[in-house]
Design a protein around this motif. Structure first.
Motif, PDB file in Angstrom:
ATOM      1  N   SER A 166       0.810  -1.226   0.000  1.00 29.29           N
ATOM      2  CA  SER A 166       0.000   0.000   0.000  1.00 29.29           C
ATOM      3  C   SER A 166       0.841   1.273   0.000  1.00 29.29           C
ATOM      4  O   SER A 166       0.332   2.350  -0.293  1.00 29.29           O
ATOM      5  CB  SER A 166      -0.945   0.001   1.212  1.00 29.29           C
ATOM      6  OG  SER A 166      -0.208  -0.013   2.421  1.00 29.29           O
ATOM      7  N   THR A 167       2.131   1.170   0.327  1.00 33.52           N
ATOM      8  CA  THR A 167       3.004   2.349   0.345  1.00 33.52           C
ATOM      9  C   THR A 167       3.588   2.670  -1.024  1.00 33.52           C
ATOM     10  O   THR A 167       4.096   3.772  -1.233  1.00 33.52           O
ATOM     11  CB  THR A 167       4.160   2.132   1.331  1.00 33.52           C
ATOM     12  OG1 THR A 167       4.863   0.936   0.975  1.00 33.52           O
ATOM     13  CG2 THR A 167       3.638   1.999   2.762  1.00 33.52           C
ATOM     14  N   LEU A 168       3.516   1.714  -1.954  1.00 34.94           N
ATOM     15  CA  LEU A 168       4.177   1.862  -3.246  1.00 34.94           C
ATOM     16  C   LEU A 168       3.488   2.941  -4.086  1.00 34.94           C
ATOM     17  O   LEU A 168       2.287   2.876  -4.340  1.00 34.94           O
ATOM     18  CB  LEU A 168       4.168   0.526  -3.989  1.00 34.94           C
ATOM     19  CG  LEU A 168       5.057   0.408  -5.227  1.00 34.94           C
ATOM     20  CD1 LEU A 168       6.516   0.631  -4.860  1.00 34.94           C
ATOM     21  CD2 LEU A 168       4.878  -0.943  -5.882  1.00 34.94           C
ATOM     22  N   LYS A 169       4.285   3.910  -4.561  1.00 38.55           N
ATOM     23  CA  LYS A 169       3.747   5.026  -5.328  1.00 38.55           C
ATOM     24  C   LYS A 169       4.183   5.028  -6.787  1.00 38.55           C
ATOM     25  O   LYS A 169       3.414   5.423  -7.668  1.00 38.55           O
ATOM     26  CB  LYS A 169       4.154   6.349  -4.667  1.00 38.55           C
ATOM     27  CG  LYS A 169       3.618   6.526  -3.250  1.00 38.55           C
ATOM     28  CD  LYS A 169       4.117   7.824  -2.641  1.00 38.55           C
ATOM     29  CE  LYS A 169       3.607   8.003  -1.227  1.00 38.55           C
ATOM     30  NZ  LYS A 169       4.128   9.254  -0.595  1.00 38.55           N
ATOM     31  N   SER A 170       5.426   4.625  -7.054  1.00 42.85           N
ATOM     32  CA  SER A 170       5.915   4.681  -8.429  1.00 42.85           C
ATOM     33  C   SER A 170       6.733   3.444  -8.762  1.00 42.85           C
ATOM     34  O   SER A 170       7.486   2.936  -7.938  1.00 42.85           O
ATOM     35  CB  SER A 170       6.761   5.938  -8.657  1.00 42.85           C
ATOM     36  OG  SER A 170       7.935   5.903  -7.868  1.00 42.85           O
ATOM     37  N   VAL A 171       6.564   2.979 -10.002  1.00 44.54           N
ATOM     38  CA  VAL A 171       7.234   1.775 -10.489  1.00 44.54           C
ATOM     39  C   VAL A 171       7.792   2.039 -11.874  1.00 44.54           C
ATOM     40  O   VAL A 171       7.094   2.577 -12.741  1.00 44.54           O
ATOM     41  CB  VAL A 171       6.264   0.579 -10.554  1.00 44.54           C
ATOM     42  CG1 VAL A 171       6.908  -0.595 -11.281  1.00 44.54           C
ATOM     43  CG2 VAL A 171       5.814   0.167  -9.167  1.00 44.54           C
ATOM     44  N   ILE A 172       9.049   1.676 -12.086  1.00 45.63           N
ATOM     45  CA  ILE A 172       9.649   1.702 -13.413  1.00 45.63           C
ATOM     46  C   ILE A 172      10.016   0.276 -13.788  1.00 45.63           C
ATOM     47  O   ILE A 172      10.763  -0.396 -13.076  1.00 45.63           O
ATOM     48  CB  ILE A 172      10.900   2.601 -13.453  1.00 45.63           C
ATOM     49  CG1 ILE A 172      10.532   4.053 -13.177  1.00 45.63           C
ATOM     50  CG2 ILE A 172      11.601   2.481 -14.816  1.00 45.63           C
ATOM     51  CD1 ILE A 172      11.726   4.984 -13.090  1.00 45.63           C
ATOM     52  N   ILE A 173       9.473  -0.192 -14.902  1.00 44.11           N
ATOM     53  CA  ILE A 173       9.793  -1.522 -15.433  1.00 44.11           C
ATOM     54  C   ILE A 173      10.645  -1.298 -16.664  1.00 44.11           C
ATOM     55  O   ILE A 173      10.180  -0.753 -17.660  1.00 44.11           O
ATOM     56  CB  ILE A 173       8.515  -2.302 -15.761  1.00 44.11           C
ATOM     57  CG1 ILE A 173       7.676  -2.484 -14.487  1.00 44.11           C
ATOM     58  CG2 ILE A 173       8.845  -3.654 -16.372  1.00 44.11           C
ATOM     59  CD1 ILE A 173       6.287  -2.995 -14.725  1.00 44.11           C
ATOM     60  N   SER A 174      11.909  -1.715 -16.604  1.00 41.20           N
ATOM     61  CA  SER A 174      12.881  -1.334 -17.624  1.00 41.20           C
ATOM     62  C   SER A 174      12.700  -2.114 -18.926  1.00 41.20           C
ATOM     63  O   SER A 174      11.924  -3.071 -19.010  1.00 41.20           O
ATOM     64  CB  SER A 174      14.307  -1.535 -17.090  1.00 41.20           C
ATOM     65  OG  SER A 174      14.707  -2.880 -17.239  1.00 41.20           O
ATOM     66  N   ASP A 175      13.492  -1.726 -19.929  1.00 46.88           N
ATOM     67  CA  ASP A 175      13.452  -2.380 -21.237  1.00 46.88           C
ATOM     68  C   ASP A 175      14.011  -3.800 -21.190  1.00 46.88           C
ATOM     69  O   ASP A 175      13.897  -4.538 -22.174  1.00 46.88           O
ATOM     70  CB  ASP A 175      14.241  -1.563 -22.262  1.00 46.88           C
ATOM     71  CG  ASP A 175      13.550  -0.266 -22.624  1.00 46.88           C
ATOM     72  OD1 ASP A 175      12.360  -0.107 -22.269  1.00 46.88           O
ATOM     73  OD2 ASP A 175      14.198   0.606 -23.245  1.00 46.88           O
ATOM     74  N   SER A 176      14.639  -4.190 -20.065  1.00 43.07           N
ATOM     75  CA  SER A 176      15.187  -5.537 -19.932  1.00 43.07           C
ATOM     76  C   SER A 176      14.134  -6.560 -19.525  1.00 43.07           C
ATOM     77  O   SER A 176      14.406  -7.759 -19.510  1.00 43.07           O
ATOM     78  CB  SER A 176      16.324  -5.551 -18.903  1.00 43.07           C
ATOM     79  OG  SER A 176      17.389  -4.723 -19.312  1.00 43.07           O
TER      80      SER A 176
END
Length: 239
Positions: A166-176
């Protein structure tokens, strides 16, 4: 002996900075508990850094392939961690009790990262394991490669390392990354930003289900499959 707890190799040492340059091997103990006529046994991993509450900085070297069970359990002042591309396995409860861990960066790489589970709960239907970072207040996350985690025995649910975070605000999923696994961000109710890399091919079922504050999502043209209920109950997505 009965009711015996081991406090770790560095017990009572005020460690603040740690460089981990290779894999560690430490003792597995067994604790026995009698309840009436039945005896229950529990395995305990005696991590050398168990409850190092002063530990503020951990650097994991490029020769490390495994982060052992409960290795950093109870390190309550650790705020960020970088998982290098050499690591192929994070064992159960490795970060349990890291109650200040807000930032996780999994470096880009081509090798799948196997992730264990965190807190254990028992239900009538079977056993259920919360995610590996269940008790960590993660806010930002970079995922640089494919992740692997097991099914729990409770109603066939995945043991997603970030489920109900519930604390997670931002996620980046890379090109890999090629695959976003099932239920990876299930019920991350405060997730507002999710960037999906241009080489993702599959978004599996329930991947973002219940992310009620996610307002927009961009699906790159590399994606060929979106599984059932992948964005179910994402009631704020307008774009």
């Amino acid at each position: 002996r009965w009711n015996y707890y081991h406090y770790g190799l560095s017990y009572d040492c005020p460690l603040e900075i740690l460089y981990l340059g290779r894999n560690l091997n430490y003792t597995i103990g067994v604790y026995y508990e009698y309840c009436g006529y039945r005896c229950h046994s529990y395995d305990y991993y005696y991590s050398p850094f168990y409850q190092k509450t002063e530990l503020k900085s951990v650097t994991i070297g490029n020769l490390v392939t495994t982060i052992g069970e409960e290795l950093f359990s109870g390190c309550r002042t650790l705020e960020s961690i970088i998982i290098p591309k050499s690591v192929t396995n994070i064992n159960n409860n490795a970060f349990a009790g890291c109650t200040s861990l807000k930032e996780l960066h999994i470096e880009d790489g081509n090798t799948e990262l196997a992730m264990g589970y965190g807190e254990f709960k028992k239900y009538e239907g079977g056993d259920y394991y919360y995610g590996l970072f269940h008790d960590c207040p993660l806010e930002s996350l970079h995922i640089g490669r494919n992740l692997a985690y097991r099914f729990s025995r409770y109603e066939g649910l995945y043991d997603s390392p970030f489920e109900e975070k519930s604390t997670l605000k931002s996620v980046i999923i890379s090109d890999s990354v090629a695959v976003i696994r099932s239920a990876l961000f299930h019920a991350c109710v405060n997730l507002t930003c999710a960037i999906i890399g241009n080489h993702v091919q599959v978004i599996e079922g329930n991947a973002f289900e219940g992310c009620i504050n996610l307002t927009n999502i961009s699906i790159p043209n590399s994606v060929t499959t979106i599984g059932n209920f992948a964005f179910s109950d994402c009631c704020s997505i307008t774009d």
